[in-house]
Design a protein around this motif. Structure first.
Motif, PDB file in Angstrom:
ATOM      1  N   TYR A   1     -37.967  16.325 -16.287  1.00 47.45           N
ATOM      2  CA  TYR A   1     -38.672  15.117 -16.719  1.00 47.45           C
ATOM      3  C   TYR A   1     -40.174  15.304 -16.836  1.00 47.45           C
ATOM      4  O   TYR A   1     -40.844  14.475 -17.425  1.00 47.45           O
ATOM      5  CB  TYR A   1     -38.339  13.952 -15.775  1.00 47.45           C
ATOM      6  CG  TYR A   1     -37.148  13.158 -16.258  1.00 47.45           C
ATOM      7  CD1 TYR A   1     -35.859  13.554 -15.950  1.00 47.45           C
ATOM      8  CD2 TYR A   1     -37.318  12.032 -17.070  1.00 47.45           C
ATOM      9  CE1 TYR A   1     -34.771  12.855 -16.415  1.00 47.45           C
ATOM     10  CE2 TYR A   1     -36.226  11.333 -17.550  1.00 47.45           C
ATOM     11  CZ  TYR A   1     -34.958  11.732 -17.218  1.00 47.45           C
ATOM     12  OH  TYR A   1     -33.875  11.048 -17.700  1.00 47.45           O
TER      13      TYR A   1
ATOM     14  N   PRO B   1     -38.016  13.638 -21.291  1.00 50.23           N
ATOM     15  CA  PRO B   1     -37.219  12.564 -20.691  1.00 50.23           C
ATOM     16  C   PRO B   1     -35.830  12.433 -21.329  1.00 50.23           C
ATOM     17  O   PRO B   1     -35.175  11.408 -21.117  1.00 50.23           O
ATOM     18  CB  PRO B   1     -38.069  11.327 -20.937  1.00 50.23           C
ATOM     19  CG  PRO B   1     -38.846  11.636 -22.152  1.00 50.23           C
ATOM     20  CD  PRO B   1     -38.984  13.128 -22.260  1.00 50.23           C
TER      21      PRO B   1
ATOM     22  N   LEU C   1     -39.453   7.249 -27.724  1.00 48.95           N
ATOM     23  CA  LEU C   1     -39.137   6.932 -26.332  1.00 48.95           C
ATOM     24  C   LEU C   1     -39.819   7.912 -25.364  1.00 48.95           C
ATOM     25  O   LEU C   1     -40.169   7.536 -24.247  1.00 48.95           O
ATOM     26  CB  LEU C   1     -37.622   6.922 -26.113  1.00 48.95           C
ATOM     27  CG  LEU C   1     -36.901   5.711 -26.719  1.00 48.95           C
ATOM     28  CD1 LEU C   1     -35.408   5.780 -26.453  1.00 48.95           C
ATOM     29  CD2 LEU C   1     -37.461   4.401 -26.176  1.00 48.95           C
ATOM     30  N   ALA C   2     -40.004   9.156 -25.799  1.00 52.24           N
ATOM     31  CA  ALA C   2     -40.729  10.107 -24.944  1.00 52.24           C
ATOM     32  C   ALA C   2     -42.158   9.635 -24.758  1.00 52.24           C
ATOM     33  O   ALA C   2     -42.693   9.622 -23.643  1.00 52.24           O
ATOM     34  CB  ALA C   2     -40.701  11.512 -25.558  1.00 52.24           C
TER      35      ALA C   2
ATOM     36  N   TYR D   1     -42.123   6.741 -22.459  1.00 47.19           N
ATOM     37  CA  TYR D   1     -41.890   7.127 -21.056  1.00 47.19           C
ATOM     38  C   TYR D   1     -43.190   7.597 -20.399  1.00 47.19           C
ATOM     39  O   TYR D   1     -43.562   7.130 -19.325  1.00 47.19           O
ATOM     40  CB  TYR D   1     -40.836   8.235 -21.016  1.00 47.19           C
ATOM     41  CG  TYR D   1     -40.632   8.847 -19.643  1.00 47.19           C
ATOM     42  CD1 TYR D   1     -39.892   8.168 -18.678  1.00 47.19           C
ATOM     43  CD2 TYR D   1     -41.171  10.081 -19.319  1.00 47.19           C
ATOM     44  CE1 TYR D   1     -39.694   8.719 -17.412  1.00 47.19           C
ATOM     45  CE2 TYR D   1     -40.980  10.639 -18.063  1.00 47.19           C
ATOM     46  CZ  TYR D   1     -40.246   9.959 -17.109  1.00 47.19           C
ATOM     47  OH  TYR D   1     -40.064  10.506 -15.872  1.00 47.19           O
ATOM     48  N   TYR D   2     -43.893   8.512 -21.081  1.00 50.33           N
ATOM     49  CA  TYR D   2     -45.092   9.064 -20.436  1.00 50.33           C
ATOM     50  C   TYR D   2     -46.224   8.056 -20.384  1.00 50.33           C
ATOM     51  O   TYR D   2     -47.036   8.062 -19.458  1.00 50.33           O
ATOM     52  CB  TYR D   2     -45.510  10.368 -21.131  1.00 50.33           C
ATOM     53  CG  TYR D   2     -44.492  11.453 -20.883  1.00 50.33           C
ATOM     54  CD1 TYR D   2     -44.328  11.976 -19.606  1.00 50.33           C
ATOM     55  CD2 TYR D   2     -43.652  11.895 -21.889  1.00 50.33           C
ATOM     56  CE1 TYR D   2     -43.349  12.933 -19.351  1.00 50.33           C
ATOM     57  CE2 TYR D   2     -42.683  12.850 -21.643  1.00 50.33           C
ATOM     58  CZ  TYR D   2     -42.534  13.359 -20.373  1.00 50.33           C
ATOM     59  OH  TYR D   2     -41.567  14.294 -20.108  1.00 50.33           O
TER      60      TYR D   2
ATOM     61  N   ARG E   1     -45.705   4.812 -20.043  1.00 48.40           N
ATOM     62  CA  ARG E   1     -45.309   3.867 -18.998  1.00 48.40           C
ATOM     63  C   ARG E   1     -45.588   4.458 -17.610  1.00 48.40           C
ATOM     64  O   ARG E   1     -46.007   3.759 -16.702  1.00 48.40           O
ATOM     65  CB  ARG E   1     -43.815   3.531 -19.163  1.00 48.40           C
ATOM     66  CG  ARG E   1     -43.272   2.533 -18.185  1.00 48.40           C
ATOM     67  CD  ARG E   1     -43.900   1.162 -18.369  1.00 48.40           C
ATOM     68  NE  ARG E   1     -43.810   0.385 -17.126  1.00 48.40           N
ATOM     69  CZ  ARG E   1     -44.843  -0.178 -16.516  1.00 48.40           C
ATOM     70  NH1 ARG E   1     -46.049  -0.091 -17.023  1.00 48.40           N
ATOM     71  NH2 ARG E   1     -44.684  -0.865 -15.400  1.00 48.40           N
TER      72      ARG E   1
ATOM     73  N   ASP F   1     -30.064   8.680 -20.520  1.00 50.45           N
ATOM     74  CA  ASP F   1     -31.477   9.014 -20.726  1.00 50.45           C
ATOM     75  C   ASP F   1     -32.297   7.765 -21.014  1.00 50.45           C
ATOM     76  O   ASP F   1     -33.380   7.563 -20.464  1.00 50.45           O
ATOM     77  CB  ASP F   1     -31.619   9.984 -21.913  1.00 50.45           C
ATOM     78  CG  ASP F   1     -31.178  11.406 -21.569  1.00 50.45           C
ATOM     79  OD1 ASP F   1     -31.118  11.727 -20.373  1.00 50.45           O
ATOM     80  OD2 ASP F   1     -30.896  12.166 -22.508  1.00 50.45           O
TER      81      ASP F   1
ATOM     82  N   TRP G   1     -32.811   5.313 -18.038  1.00 51.76           N
ATOM     83  CA  TRP G   1     -33.852   5.659 -17.068  1.00 51.76           C
ATOM     84  C   TRP G   1     -35.245   5.298 -17.604  1.00 51.76           C
ATOM     85  O   TRP G   1     -36.090   4.789 -16.865  1.00 51.76           O
ATOM     86  CB  TRP G   1     -33.800   7.143 -16.684  1.00 51.76           C
ATOM     87  CG  TRP G   1     -34.919   7.474 -15.738  1.00 51.76           C
ATOM     88  CD1 TRP G   1     -36.013   8.214 -15.991  1.00 51.76           C
ATOM     89  CD2 TRP G   1     -35.063   6.986 -14.402  1.00 51.76           C
ATOM     90  NE1 TRP G   1     -36.845   8.236 -14.915  1.00 51.76           N
ATOM     91  CE2 TRP G   1     -36.277   7.489 -13.907  1.00 51.76           C
ATOM     92  CE3 TRP G   1     -34.291   6.165 -13.575  1.00 51.76           C
ATOM     93  CZ2 TRP G   1     -36.749   7.218 -12.620  1.00 51.76           C
ATOM     94  CZ3 TRP G   1     -34.745   5.893 -12.289  1.00 51.76           C
ATOM     95  CH2 TRP G   1     -35.966   6.413 -11.827  1.00 51.76           C
ATOM     96  N   ILE G   2     -35.456   5.522 -18.899  1.00 50.16           N
ATOM     97  CA  ILE G   2     -36.758   5.167 -19.489  1.00 50.16           C
ATOM     98  C   ILE G   2     -36.966   3.662 -19.379  1.00 50.16           C
ATOM     99  O   ILE G   2     -38.042   3.178 -19.006  1.00 50.16           O
ATOM    100  CB  ILE G   2     -36.821   5.653 -20.954  1.00 50.16           C
ATOM    101  CG1 ILE G   2     -36.762   7.182 -20.993  1.00 50.16           C
ATOM    102  CG2 ILE G   2     -38.070   5.139 -21.639  1.00 50.16           C
ATOM    103  CD1 ILE G   2     -36.563   7.769 -22.367  1.00 50.16           C
ATOM    104  N   GLN G   3     -35.892   2.910 -19.669  1.00 51.48           N
ATOM    105  CA  GLN G   3     -36.009   1.446 -19.584  1.00 51.48           C
ATOM    106  C   GLN G   3     -36.232   0.984 -18.158  1.00 51.48           C
ATOM    107  O   GLN G   3     -36.944   0.017 -17.911  1.00 51.48           O
ATOM    108  CB  GLN G   3     -34.739   0.797 -20.143  1.00 51.48           C
ATOM    109  CG  GLN G   3     -34.746   0.737 -21.658  1.00 51.48           C
ATOM    110  CD  GLN G   3     -33.488   0.077 -22.181  1.00 51.48           C
ATOM    111  OE1 GLN G   3     -32.390   0.539 -21.925  1.00 51.48           O
ATOM    112  NE2 GLN G   3     -33.678  -1.009 -22.923  1.00 51.48           N
TER     113      GLN G   3
ATOM    114  N   VAL H   1     -40.059  -0.011 -19.626  1.00 48.39           N
ATOM    115  CA  VAL H   1     -40.326   0.075 -21.063  1.00 48.39           C
ATOM    116  C   VAL H   1     -39.499  -1.007 -21.760  1.00 48.39           C
ATOM    117  O   VAL H   1     -38.297  -1.114 -21.533  1.00 48.39           O
ATOM    118  CB  VAL H   1     -39.958   1.468 -21.611  1.00 48.39           C
ATOM    119  CG1 VAL H   1     -40.025   1.488 -23.128  1.00 48.39           C
ATOM    120  CG2 VAL H   1     -40.871   2.522 -21.013  1.00 48.39           C
TER     121      VAL H   1
END
Lengths: 387, 607
Positions: free
Chosen positions: B220, B224, B300-301, B304-305, B307, B343, B346-348, B352
């Motif tokens: 990660y 992500p 989404l990557a 993720y970063y 967030r 995947d 986990w981001i959500q 996010v």
């Protein structure tokens, strides 16, 4: 007496020479001396030309191998161990590899077992050939050394062909060996054995039917049989004293149980008897090499698959693996804590017992000219005393 | 004592007339044995500079040093081993371990020089008389310290696989994964070749040591989407892997470490509920708001970063679920939706906010978005398929590959008929072909060059063929024709189309260029198919960008700096939309890079 206990020497027996009396002379033999294969000193107290007291001094060759091994990966120690006993490196390689294989539960292919046996017998012969030159040389017979060292070089030629190295063969690798025999190699082994055998006949004639050698070696450094267990004497030194102890028979490691031979035993363990016994063992080695060449499997894998050497971890455990080298019991005690490096490696070399305690005892009363001959008759390699 | 003891010693005299044993150097030369471990030789072209020799050398006699003049390429560090003969003990473990097999030893053993410095040299780079030596120590046949064979991946049998959309690749067991991870030498050549520069040796070590939480954390740090990339990544790392550089014990080319499968193993083994144990949480709220357009891997990557740094992130996605091409372009048998959902979940879970069914340019404008957020990231990908560009390509039976795959994802009826031609040689073409196979069609893949030229992953080509697709190489489509009425009139026959294609031969036009297909005059074939799937690539759809947004567009792409910044300071772009590689991992790398740059921008704005 338990072998673990140091031999007891009664105070009355110990010479306590008064060095200020003017009667004695302190003389150092070594650390460089032709009677010693490597660097080591004998501090001799002499009266006239007789040794009154002898003290062995080692430390000139200490390289800290056992400690170094704790800092290196399991596989990285493979090129290191051969340096512990320079003239006879293969026993180190075998003991180290066999210990690792036992701890890691690795099965060595049969072909590798035979090739290992071949390599060990070849180096036994080479090592004895070097020794006999030293033994004769110590009594002034330099010609024998010229012959025998040449013969040793012919055996080393074979090693060069098989392993790529003359002195440090680095052939017996954990898991097996590093290569099969080259084409035509076995034929050349047999030819070399014939040459060596012919030369041994000459040596036998010139050295063992020699009034000078007999007069000086007979009765020198007599080892009574009851000292064998007291001092932990092994190998030819013990066999010359009449004890039929040979790890090749007693432990039956490698391909030895499949070879036909009997331990050679002597009667009176003096320098002459010990050297005669070693000569017979050279003939025996030649015979064993011929048997091995005969029985060596033509095909098959010569090395088992091992994990990546850079991450190889060996399960926690400890073991002691021993083999019969030219001087006696050679052993590796290896401890793993489950990591990628040994936790502890201790090497048991026969030179330590023979060359230190026993030598100090035997040297007393010996003529100063015979000290070197006595030392060689115990067959000691100082690099192996100091790991 | 007897008389013999006095006479026998004189036997030494018989040797006085014999030829001496000694060699009269330099009159007589004595070459080393054919296996002699003499001075090193190295085939500098075959060497990849992985440093395994340096790692195994117990004397630290080998240093990897930069060498000028080597062609820069992936899977080559540009370093070569330099041997210090003041330290070398001639054990040749370096030769035994060398993955590429470039290192060896000559049988030369004499080298005299007054200058001690020369005994530290780089074999194969600094010329030596023994460079061409055929003799000397080489690894014996069948002997290799490193295992050149990959742990076989359990897969569904192709006959069974083609019956359903079940995942083909079953994944490693713990024992298999640890055994595969053991093959890695941690040279790091893979890290350089990975667009996201993932810490591959690090997570492989984690597999080896059974530290999967640590492994997940390393994944990660740069990616992500480990579940998705562990399945469908284009794995350039494996092409660079030094373990695959030489030949195995069997003489066959060695297999690189299965880096992708090990990544998948880590992600598969840790339950989503346990992710929190291993992975970092978001920083406290920064008060900044960021919008991301497109919920594909790149978007989404970035989300993720961003967030993680504490920024409020809103992702706008025109489709009804996230993942972009991972979901709508990659069939389920390669990437099952639960893995992708893991995947994304986990981001959500970090906070996010993904708004599905919201298309920028339709539901709201980019200008509105830019006005209401501190920064915007555009990651809209390449949704517009290229047309076949031959007469008749508007025939109703000419379908678009991506659309077919999306329909399969949505569970819609494909209506492909019984025979299908797939035109193209990329991964989309393979996926479309294999999807059609699973729909029960007979599939021909028409490709204008040779199989070796196909841009698709070799595994995909192999699997497509194994599942029954017929590959027609060197086939240039000329025209799509309607089927004449009299043929069509057979009752129950679905409406199809005729594809006319020309056989081609490969012609080398210019040196160094790849050969081009040239039609063979007269070799025109006409085949009938129920459907023709065009899968020859896609382009961007930038209709949502207005001129007033101030984003410079050149050759259908927003112009971006290396960190993804467009000509407008607060708008960044990345992924397939801007990069050349057009794969998921590059999009993720773009998203990560842009997120770092945006974070700097947002922090620089002050409170």
């Amino acid at each position: 007496m338990s072998r673990a206990k140091a031999p007891y020497i009664a105070p009355a027996e110990r010479a306590a020479p008064d060095l200020d009396s003017g009667k004695y002379l302190v003389m150092w033999q070594g650390p460089n001396h032709p009677g010693i294969t490597g660097n080591m000193s004998l501090r001799l107290v002499i009266e006239g030309d007789s040794v009154v007291d002898c003290e062995t001094h080692v430390g000139y060759l200490h390289r800290g191998f056992e400690k170094l091994m704790e800092r290196r990966l399991w596989m990285q120690n493979f090129p290191l161990v051969c340096r512990i006993a320079v003239p006879e490196p293969d026993f180190n390689e075998y003991c180290y590899a066999a210990a690792l294989e036992e701890l890691a539960g690795i099965e060595v292919p049969d072909k590798a077992v035979w090739l290992r046996t071949l390599s060990l017998e070849m180096i036994r012969l080479a090592s004895f050939l070097m020794w006999i030159g030293g033994q004769a040389g110590a009594f002034g017979h330099g010609t024998i050394a010229q012959w025998s060292v040449t013969m040793r070089d012919y055996v080393l030629d074979l090693f060069e062909e098989l392993t790529g190295g003359r002195i440090y063969h680095m052939y017996i690798i954990p898991g097996g060996v590093r290569g099969d025999v080259p084409a035509g190699f076995l034929r050349r082994v047999l030819e070399t054995m014939d040459t060596v055998r012919k030369n041994l006949d000459d040596i036998e004639l010139v050295m063992f039917h020699n009034v000078v050698y007999k007069m000086r070696a007979q009765g020198l450094g007599y080892i009574p049989p009851d000292w064998v267990d007291q001092y932990g004497i092994t190998g030819p030194n013990a066999r010359a004293a009449g004890l039929p102890r040979d790890l090749r028979k007693d432990l039956g490691y490698l391909a030895y149980p499949r070879l036909s031979f009997e331990p050679i035993v002597g009667t009176v363990s003096d320098a002459f008897e010990r050297s005669r016994l070693r000569l017979l063992e050279m003939y025996q080695s030649i015979d064993l090499i011929r048997q091995i060449v005969d029985m060596l499997p033509a095909r098959g894998a010569f090395r088992a698959k091992l994990p990546n050497p850079l991450h190889w971890k060996i399960p926690a455990g400890e073991t002691y693996v021993a083999a019969e080298c030219t001087r006696g019991e050679y052993g590796f005690y290896v401890v793993s804590d489950g990591g990628d490096k040994p936790r502890r490696v201790a090497v048991r070399g026969p030179s330590y017992t023979h060359g230190v305690a026993l030598m100090e005892r035997l040297a007393r009363g010996v003529n100063i000219a015979d000290v070197a001959g006595l030392m060689v008759s115990l067959h000691t390699y100082p690099p192996e005393i100091e790991r | 004592m007897n008389i013999k003891d006095f006479i026998a010693p004189f036997a030494v005299w018989k040797r006085a007339f014999e030829k001496p044993f000694t060699v009269r150097k330099p009159i007589d030369e004595r070459p080393g044995a054919p296996r002699y471990r003499g001075f090193h030789i190295n085939d500098a072209k075959a060497c990849v500079g992985c440093g395994s020799c340096e790692a195994i050398c117990m004397n630290q006699a080998i240093d990897l040093v930069p060498v000028a003049g080597l062609p820069a390429k992936e899977g080559d560090s540009g370093l070569r081993p330099r041997v210090d003969y003041g330290r070398c003990c001639w054990c040749a473990l370096c030769v035994d371990i060398c993955p590429s097999g470039s290192l060896g030893m000559s049988n030369e053993y004499v080298w005299v020089d007054a200058d001690p410095e020369v005994f530290r040299y780089t074999p194969g780079v600094e010329a030596k008389p023994w460079d061409k030596s055929e003799l000397g120590y080489r690894r014996a046949e069948g002997y290799r310290l490193l295992d050149g064979q990959r742990v076989a991946m359990p897969e569904l049998d192709h006959q069974a696989a083609v019956q359903s959309f079940l995942e083909l690749v079953r994944g490693y067991s713990r024992q298999q994964a640890e055994r595969e991870a053991d093959r890695c030498v941690a040279c790091g050549l893979c890290v350089a070749s990975c667009p996201a520069h993932m810490d591959i040796p690090g997570y492989i070590k984690a597999v080896r040591d059974g530290q999967l939480d640590e492994g997940l954390n390393l994944l990660y740090e740069t990616n992500p989407f480990p579940e998705a990339c562990g399945r469908i990544c284009t794995h350039r790392c494996e092409a660079a892997c030094s373990i695959g550089a030489g030949t195995g014990a069997d003489g066959e080319p060695a297999d690189p470490v299965a880096i992708r499968w090990l990544k998948r193993y880590i992600a598969d083994q840790v339950e989503l509920a346990d992710y929190g144990r291993a992975l970092p949480r978001a920083e406290p709220d920064s008060g900044r708001r960021v919008a991301v357009v497109g919920a594909g891997p790149g978007g989404l990557a970035a989300a993720y970063y961003l967030r993680l740094q504490g920024h409020a992130v809103t992702v706008l996605e025109k489709d009804e679920a996230g993942g972009g091409m991972l979901r709508y372009g990659i069939p389920e048998y390669r990437l099952p939706y639960p893995a992708l959902d893991k995947d994304i979940a986990w981001i959500q879970s970090l906070g996010v906010d993904i708004r599905y069914g919201t298309a920028v340019g339709v539901d709201l404008s980019l200008a509105d978005l830019a006005a209401s957020h501190d920064a915007v990231y555009l990651s809209t990908g390449l949704p517009a398929p290229y047309r076949l560009d031959v007469p008749g390509d508007d025939h109703p039976r000419v379908l678009d590959g991506v659309a077919v795959l999306a329909a399969a994802t949505r569970g819609q009826s494909l209506g492909l008929g019984k025979t299908v031609a797939v035109v193209g040689g990329g991964n989309v073409a393979m996926d479309a072909a294999r999807t059609a196979l699973r729909a029960g069609c007979a599939v021909d893949i028409l490709y204008r060059r040779r199989e070796a030229d196909m841009p698709a992953d070799p595994d995909e080509i192999r699997e497509a063929k194994a599942e029954g697709a017929r590959l027609v190489e060197k086939a240039i489509p000329l025209e799509v024709k309607a089927i004449p009425l009299e043929v069509k009139a057979i009752p129950g026959d679905p409406a199809g189309a005729l594809v006319a294609w020309n056989e081609a031969r490969m012609v080398q036009k210019e040196d160094g260029q790849r050969p081009v297909p040239e039609p063979i005059p007269g070799a025109v074939h006409e085949d009938r198919y129920d459907s023709i799937i065009a899968a020859i690539g896609q382009g961007p759809d930038l209709a949502f960008v207005a001129e007033s947004d101030g984003i410079e567009i050149r050759r259908f792409k927003p112009v971006v700096a290396s960190d993804g910044r467009t000509s407008r300071a607060t708008i960044f772009a990345g992924g397939d939309l801007t990069n050349e590689r057009k794969d998921a991992i590059s999009a993720i790398a773009d998203g990560h890079r842009a997120a770092l740059a945006m974070d700097r921008l947002l922090r620089a704005k002050g409170n």
